[in-house]
Design a protein around this motif. Structure first.
Motif, PDB file in Angstrom:
ATOM      1  N   GLU A  58      54.960 -32.798 -16.788  1.00 49.16           N
ATOM      2  CA  GLU A  58      54.400 -31.615 -16.138  1.00 49.16           C
ATOM      3  C   GLU A  58      53.064 -31.180 -16.713  1.00 49.16           C
ATOM      4  O   GLU A  58      52.391 -30.335 -16.117  1.00 49.16           O
ATOM      5  CB  GLU A  58      55.403 -30.459 -16.222  1.00 49.16           C
ATOM      6  N   ARG A  59      52.677 -31.681 -17.858  1.00 50.34           N
ATOM      7  CA  ARG A  59      51.369 -31.344 -18.422  1.00 50.34           C
ATOM      8  C   ARG A  59      50.849 -32.538 -19.194  1.00 50.34           C
ATOM      9  O   ARG A  59      51.602 -33.444 -19.575  1.00 50.34           O
ATOM     10  CB  ARG A  59      51.445 -30.121 -19.339  1.00 50.34           C
ATOM     11  N   VAL A  60      49.525 -32.535 -19.448  1.00 48.62           N
ATOM     12  CA  VAL A  60      48.937 -33.640 -20.191  1.00 48.62           C
ATOM     13  C   VAL A  60      49.111 -33.403 -21.693  1.00 48.62           C
ATOM     14  O   VAL A  60      49.400 -32.298 -22.148  1.00 48.62           O
ATOM     15  CB  VAL A  60      47.444 -33.806 -19.857  1.00 48.62           C
ATOM     16  N   VAL A  61      48.906 -34.453 -22.442  1.00 42.30           N
ATOM     17  CA  VAL A  61      49.089 -34.450 -23.887  1.00 42.30           C
ATOM     18  C   VAL A  61      47.819 -33.925 -24.562  1.00 42.30           C
ATOM     19  O   VAL A  61      46.710 -34.157 -24.084  1.00 42.30           O
ATOM     20  CB  VAL A  61      49.402 -35.885 -24.362  1.00 42.30           C
ATOM     21  N   THR A  62      47.970 -33.233 -25.659  1.00 44.79           N
ATOM     22  CA  THR A  62      46.811 -32.746 -26.416  1.00 44.79           C
ATOM     23  C   THR A  62      46.360 -33.793 -27.420  1.00 44.79           C
ATOM     24  O   THR A  62      47.069 -34.757 -27.718  1.00 44.79           O
ATOM     25  CB  THR A  62      47.150 -31.456 -27.163  1.00 44.79           C
ATOM     26  N   ILE A  66      48.557 -36.653 -29.363  1.00 42.14           N
ATOM     27  CA  ILE A  66      48.231 -38.083 -29.374  1.00 42.14           C
ATOM     28  C   ILE A  66      48.322 -38.625 -30.795  1.00 42.14           C
ATOM     29  O   ILE A  66      48.957 -39.662 -31.055  1.00 42.14           O
ATOM     30  CB  ILE A  66      46.823 -38.318 -28.801  1.00 42.14           C
ATOM     31  N   ARG A  67      47.707 -37.923 -31.732  1.00 41.66           N
ATOM     32  CA  ARG A  67      47.719 -38.396 -33.117  1.00 41.66           C
ATOM     33  C   ARG A  67      49.129 -38.371 -33.695  1.00 41.66           C
ATOM     34  O   ARG A  67      49.531 -39.289 -34.419  1.00 41.66           O
ATOM     35  CB  ARG A  67      46.750 -37.554 -33.950  1.00 41.66           C
ATOM     36  N   LEU A  94      39.202 -40.715 -34.217  1.00 41.26           N
ATOM     37  CA  LEU A  94      39.429 -41.551 -33.038  1.00 41.26           C
ATOM     38  C   LEU A  94      40.473 -42.594 -33.412  1.00 41.26           C
ATOM     39  O   LEU A  94      40.155 -43.674 -33.903  1.00 41.26           O
ATOM     40  CB  LEU A  94      38.124 -42.228 -32.613  1.00 41.26           C
ATOM     41  N   PRO A  95      41.755 -42.284 -33.185  1.00 37.36           N
ATOM     42  CA  PRO A  95      42.808 -43.186 -33.624  1.00 37.36           C
ATOM     43  C   PRO A  95      43.023 -44.338 -32.645  1.00 37.36           C
ATOM     44  O   PRO A  95      42.693 -44.247 -31.458  1.00 37.36           O
ATOM     45  CB  PRO A  95      44.039 -42.272 -33.667  1.00 37.36           C
ATOM     46  N   TYR A  96      43.572 -45.418 -33.161  1.00 37.09           N
ATOM     47  CA  TYR A  96      43.937 -46.548 -32.309  1.00 37.09           C
ATOM     48  C   TYR A  96      45.231 -47.154 -32.849  1.00 37.09           C
ATOM     49  O   TYR A  96      45.645 -46.904 -33.994  1.00 37.09           O
ATOM     50  CB  TYR A  96      42.843 -47.607 -32.269  1.00 37.09           C
TER      51      TYR A  96
END
Length: 922
Positions: A58-62, A66-67, A94-96
């Motif tokens: 229902e909502r996007v991730v912050t 993400i981290r 900027l994680p990967y």
């Protein structure tokens, strides 16, 4: 089970082909036939984030989430390792993640895989037998990236879902992917923009136009990781308007130096995505929502994209995926996941073929470079034909000459080297029988001097060299999503020539940038450098910011006293490629650090365009303390305005900047007291004209006029200090900029030639309208000056000629320091030409800070085309010229094609109505 849920399961278990003939299959990972089987120890998105990704979301991730999720999966899964590739403009990491089977992600194994793939890129050190072994034994490398545009968020969320399936899944579909692939996942490339729900990064840069120049730290760090893990497949997940989905095959044009193998993979991946997409399938006349389309809008041409640079620079199937942002979050993320998952499935099934052909790409590049052969132009859309072929020209070598702009020459050398191009410094003069000089000229028996830089095409990166060095990109088909020229030597204004001669000069491989102190100076002497390049300008502003006293002598050489050369100063000069030459005492005119006010009043966007470019170039790189100046500050004559020595007015949408008559008088008086007004493109020049600071007027553009980010030759008038350090002939980057009639009250610093030296590259129509007009003027008013650029000299911070000219304007002497300079009028009424210019009608700004939309059809088709266009807008302007009709649709907000509310549907409608399109400029 719902149809949507069934689609998900089908997407998780695509049919994977058997092992290709001749391949030695790796030891398979034991797997389950249950597509829902997963390791319980790996946390699901729902367990970590509190909600599912894709269906039910229902909502996007912050950014924080993400981290958090990357860390959680890394801790729990032995298939995953994570890292940080760099940081954003605001310092966010900027994680990967790297995900594969347990054997591949062990440090030694992962290093070996990366080394083996890098070796495939150089057939000079890798035998065919070794390449075949790598294709059989090693996994391919696939990148999944999202959110390069901060407001386009679903690709990042889908990448986390993809990560979870690869890290936790026990199905044979997952095992096949992990056994055959190393997947690099970069969920967000623009965390600052994500936080702000803004396309651009903190400096207002579109990071999906920054790839070849690498001006932004987010782009630069990403490319270094790409060099470490070169991709064979690269996904760049975006969003667009509407509720449909795009994946390749692409729209034309496709750059000719993108290898045929990569284009073939792209098109075949498109077939896999069609099979795995689900939802409503292909869009057609009946199905118009939650469906996919191909061959439309998104080309593969400009070398600043997240698909073209992986393709041309790394030999990958670089692909842009676009999901309509009008769909619900759950559908946006789920569809992005489906295409990511299907792409990985195709790559896993075809891993051996991909790696075999990957080696062939570089083998062919070597052979082409040795022969001096360029790739031909081709089209992929079934109804298109090549309209402009690549000319019959052989290019075996490029040479960058050292006689001027040497620091910028070295910066270009570094840009090439950081994309694995081999560059050599010539050790003794070399004769060329035939050569072509940038700017459309030819020469015979040319001597390349010692110290020049040689870029042979006989090397693996031949495709990339031609893609960014070429004098012209040779567009095959007149559809333009971005610009039509980005030739790096032309952008930098460095003297360059190329030849088809088979020469092997005595030369040494460049291994590091040159610059810094060339030798010791006497105790009472100085170190000097010519202020003739953007790099030298950056050094100058950095030194002034550190309090280092500088003078400029009559020859244009900047000098600092011997005792002011510290190790830090020497290293800074070296990093910029500026040579510090010992000399006599530091005598000359003192240089002062300008106190710059940056206008952010009426008509100016502070989150994109040239305002952001000014904040980045002048503020971040040059270290100047930019102070905001508003419309009210000028109208009320506040210290925020009057205390500045320079006022920079960026491009924008207002012709007056909101200045009242009193404000315009305040501006004139301020300039007359010895200050500098610096105006860029539409708003910057028009505000000056309305205030009586210039006699230039705007020349109407003829019917069909089209200049799409092209380079043109200009003549340089050195009567103005703004021209200091530039050659007598230079180049200017024009992107449908206003056409300025020459000033009669100042100096036309840059002017387009009228005779046979007039020259343009890229794609232009009716460019002769520019002949004799001005691109840059220097207008005196009292003891001050107004420097007006018809173009944007800060464009994307990769127009080094423009950057140097801006620096010259900032450092140009005024008042008593301007020896021999006549004072200009102090009021518009005092000069009839300026008064007439101020009173002239203001042309309509049809393109904002970008361009209007121009659709070209046959003159006979105008009525039918206009009927279709009027279904979408009543604002189109029509004209007819030379058998063609042009429909120009205003774009005052400067929207790009993928941001525009109806452009794509309009083009569909024209094609459905069988109106042949001669060209589209979006």
């Amino acid at each position: 089970m719902s149809a949507t849920a069934l689609t998900l399961l089908v997407g998780l278990t695509p049919a994977l082909g058997g092992t290709p003939a001749g391949a030695r299959p790796p030891s398979p990972t034991p797997c389950s036939t249950d597509p829902t089987a997963r390791l319980s120890r790996v946390p699901s998105p729902e367990a970590t984030l509190g909600f599912p990704l894709g269906l039910g979301q229902e909502r996007v991730v912050t950014n924080d989430e993400i981290r958090t999720y990357l860390r959680a999966v890394d801790v729990a899964s032995d298939r995953v390792v994570t890292g940080v590739l760099g940081s954003s403009a605001l310092g966010q990491p900027l994680p990967y993640a790297v995900v594969s089977n347990e054997r591949h992600v062990r440090p030694a194994a992962l290093r070996k895989i990366a080394e083996d793939v890098r070796d495939l890129r150089d057939p000079r050190r890798t035998s065919r037998k070794e390449a075949a072994r790598t294709a059989a034994d090693s996994p391919a490398i696939v990148w999944v990236t999202g959110n390069v545009h901060g407001g386009e968020k679903s690709g990042a969320d889908a990448a986390l879902k993809t990560l979870y399936e690869l890290a936790a899944g026990l199905s044979c579909a997952v095992a096949e992917r992990n056994d055959n692939l190393v997947t690099i996942i970069v969920p967000t490339q623009n965390p600052d923009g994500r936080d702000a729900s803004r396309r651009q990064n903190e400096f207002g840069f579109d990071l999906n136009r920054d790839w070849f120049a690498r001006t932004q730290r987010e782009t630069d760090a990403k490319l270094e990781l790409l060099r470490r893990y070169p991709p064979q497949i690269f996904i760049d997940a975006h969003e667009m308007g509407g509720d449909q989905y795009f994946f390749p095959p692409n729209a034309d044009p496709i750059h000719h130096e993108i290898a045929g193998e990569a284009v073939d993979w792209i098109n075949r991946i498109g077939e896999a995505n069609k099979a795995g997409f689900g939802y409503n399938g292909a869009c057609d006349d009946v199905v118009t929502s939650e469906c996919y389309f191909n061959y439309d809008t998104y080309d593969l041409f400009f070398m600043g994209y997240g698909d073209t640079v992986p393709a041309a620079g790394f030999g990958a199937a670089g692909m842009t995926f676009e999901k309509g942002s009008a769909s619900a979050v759950a559908d946006r993320v789920q569809q992005q996941f489906h295409t990511q998952w299907s792409t990985l499935g195709w790559a896993a099934a075809n891993k051996h073929e991909v790696l075999t052909d990957y080696f062939r790409i570089w083998t062919d590049a070597l052979a082409q470079g040795r022969a001096g052969a360029l790739e031909p132009n081709e089209v992929v859309q079934p109804t298109n034909e090549v309209q402009f072929p690549v000319p019959e020209v052989k290019i075996r070598s490029y040479f960058l000459l050292p006689d001027r702009q040497l620091a910028d020459v070295r910066q270009l050398v570094e840009r090439l080297r950081r994309m694995d191009v081999e560059v050599y410094e010539v050790q003794q003069p070399t004769r060329l029988r035939q050569a072509r000089i940038f700017g459309g000229r030819s020469a015979t028996n040319v001597t390349v001097p010692k110290g020049a830089y040689w870029i042979p095409m006989d090397q693996p990166q031949k495709h990339w060299i031609q893609a960014i060095m070429g004098e012209d990109p040779y567009t095959p088909f007149p559809y333009f999503y971005d610009v039509s020229s980005w030739s790096n030597p032309l952008l930098m204004g460095v003297p360059t020539l190329y030849t088809g001669d088979d020469v092997r000069p005595k030369a040494r491989l460049v291994r590091t940038i040159e610059g810094g102190r060339s030798g010791p100076a006497r105790h009472h002497g100085s170190y000097g450098y010519p202020l003739d390049s953007a790099a030298a300008a950056e050094l100058t502003f950095q030194l002034l910011g550190r309090g280092v006293p500088l003078v400029r002598d009559p020859a244009g050489v900047v000098r600092l006293a011997t005792n002011r050369l510290s190790r830090e100063v020497d290293e800074l000069a070296g990093s910029l490629g500026v040579t510090l030459t010992p000399g006599g005492p530091a005598t000359g005119t003192p240089l002062t650090r300008p106190d710059v006010g940056l206008f952010q009043g009426t008509g100016i966007s502070t989150t994109s365009g040239s305002h952001g470019e000014a904040r980045y170039v002048l503020g971040q790189r040059w270290g100047l303390d930019l102070k905001p100046v508003t419309t009210a500050d000028i109208n009320d004559n506040t210290p925020a305005f009057t205390g500045r020595t320079v006022l920079l007015v960026p491009d924008g949408s207002s012709a007056t900047g909101g200045l009242t008559a009193a404000g315009q008088a305040n501006l004139r008086a301020w300039v007359a007291r010895g200050h500098t007004y610096l105006g860029l493109r539409n708003e910057g020049t028009r505000v000056a004209r309305a205030a009586g600071l210039t006699s230039t007027t705007e020349k109407p553009k003829p019917a069909g006029y089209t200049v799409i980010g092209s380079h043109l030759r200009v003549d340089v008038d050195h009567a103005s200090p703004v021209a200091a350090g530039r050659p007598a002939e230079d180049f200017e980057f024009n992107n449908n900029d206003p056409i300025l009639n020459p000033t009669t009250t100042g100096t036309n610093v840059l002017r387009y030639p009228t005779g046979d030296t007039f020259w343009a590259n890229g794609y232009t129509v009716e460019a002769d309208a520019l002949r004799g007009t001005a691109a840059l003027v220097d207008e005196p008013t009292g003891d001050g000056r107004a420097v007006l650029f018809a173009f944007n000299p800060l464009f994307r911070a990769y127009n080094e000629i423009g950057l140097h000219l801006v620096a010259n304007a900032l450092l140009a002497p005024t008042g008593a320091d301007a020896a021999g300079r006549r004072a200009g009028p102090t009021s518009a009424a005092g000069d009839p030409a300026r008064a007439a210019a101020a009173a002239a009608a203001v042309p309509e700004n049809l393109g904002g800070e970008w361009r209007p939309i121009t659709i070209e059809v046959a003159g006979a088709d105008l009525t039918r085309a206009r009927t279709v266009v009027e279904r979408f807008t009543g604002t189109a302007r029509t004209s007819v010229s030379g058998g063609s009709a042009y429909l120009v649709i205003p774009n005052p907000e400067g929207l790009l094609a993928d941001e525009h509310p109806f452009l794509r549907n309009l083009i569909h409608a024209l094609r459905d109505s069988q109106v042949p399109l001669r060209s589209v400029v979006a």
